[in-house]
Design a protein around this motif. Structure first.
Motif, PDB file in Angstrom:
ATOM      1  N   LEU A   1      -1.089  74.855  15.699  1.00 14.37           N
ATOM      2  CA  LEU A   1      -0.354  76.119  15.602  1.00 14.37           C
ATOM      3  C   LEU A   1      -0.851  76.971  14.448  1.00 14.37           C
ATOM      4  O   LEU A   1      -1.152  78.147  14.621  1.00 14.37           O
ATOM      5  N   GLN A   2      -0.976  76.377  13.259  1.00 12.19           N
ATOM      6  CA  GLN A   2      -1.366  77.150  12.084  1.00 12.19           C
ATOM      7  C   GLN A   2      -2.815  77.636  12.148  1.00 12.19           C
ATOM      8  O   GLN A   2      -3.198  78.529  11.397  1.00 12.19           O
TER       9      GLN A   2
ATOM     10  N   HIS B   1      -1.070  79.716   6.254  1.00  8.62           N
ATOM     11  CA  HIS B   1      -0.761  78.849   5.113  1.00  8.62           C
ATOM     12  C   HIS B   1       0.720  78.471   5.104  1.00  8.62           C
ATOM     13  O   HIS B   1       1.072  77.311   4.862  1.00  8.62           O
ATOM     14  N   PHE B   2       1.596  79.423   5.350  1.00  9.29           N
ATOM     15  CA  PHE B   2       3.034  79.149   5.372  1.00  9.29           C
ATOM     16  C   PHE B   2       3.363  78.112   6.438  1.00  9.29           C
ATOM     17  O   PHE B   2       4.115  77.157   6.183  1.00  9.29           O
TER      18      PHE B   2
ATOM     19  N   GLU C   1       3.334  70.297   6.763  1.00  7.49           N
ATOM     20  CA  GLU C   1       2.824  69.207   5.927  1.00  7.49           C
ATOM     21  C   GLU C   1       3.885  68.659   4.979  1.00  7.49           C
ATOM     22  O   GLU C   1       3.940  67.464   4.732  1.00  7.49           O
ATOM     23  N   GLU C   2       4.702  69.556   4.447  1.00  5.70           N
ATOM     24  CA  GLU C   2       5.725  69.143   3.490  1.00  5.70           C
ATOM     25  C   GLU C   2       7.039  68.780   4.166  1.00  5.70           C
ATOM     26  O   GLU C   2       8.010  68.450   3.491  1.00  5.70           O
TER      27      GLU C   2
ATOM     28  N   ILE D   1       9.469  75.674  13.089  1.00  3.96           N
ATOM     29  CA  ILE D   1       8.023  75.822  13.318  1.00  3.96           C
ATOM     30  C   ILE D   1       7.632  74.992  14.537  1.00  3.96           C
ATOM     31  O   ILE D   1       6.874  75.454  15.401  1.00  3.96           O
ATOM     32  N   ASP D   2       8.168  73.781  14.636  1.00  4.39           N
ATOM     33  CA  ASP D   2       7.913  72.942  15.815  1.00  4.39           C
ATOM     34  C   ASP D   2       8.450  73.600  17.085  1.00  4.39           C
ATOM     35  O   ASP D   2       7.840  73.513  18.150  1.00  4.39           O
ATOM     36  N   GLU D   3       9.594  74.250  16.979  1.00  3.15           N
ATOM     37  CA  GLU D   3      10.168  74.954  18.133  1.00  3.15           C
ATOM     38  C   GLU D   3       9.233  76.063  18.596  1.00  3.15           C
ATOM     39  O   GLU D   3       8.972  76.220  19.798  1.00  3.15           O
TER      40      GLU D   3
END
Length: 77
Positions: free
Chosen positions: A40-41, A52-53, A59-60, A68-70
């Protein structure tokens, strides 16, 4: 720490994108389906700061990770 529940709308706001329901639907219609071999990123439609966001959020395992997964799932269909 921000403990508020995030939504697709607030994610789009954070990314500096129009965040209304129709705006989100148009974004997904425009860019889906995202090929499975592209993270995605790493999609070409993000700016460097947006990428980056998203990467950092995943990652964190931040409080943004779920939404973000949605978005990732919506862009895969």
């Amino acid at each position: 720490m921000d403990t508020s529940q995030h939504s697709l709308g607030t994610l789009f706001e954070q990314l500096g994108l129009p965040s209304g329901q129709g705006d989100i639907e148009r974004f997904i219609a425009r860019y889906a389906p995202l090929p499975s071999d592209i993270a995605l990123q790493d999609a070409p439609f993000w700016s460097a700061s947006q990428s980056h966001f998203l990467e950092e959020g995943l990652e964190e395992d931040s409080d943004w990770a779920e939404v973000i997964d949605e978005l990732d799932a919506l862009l895969r269909h």
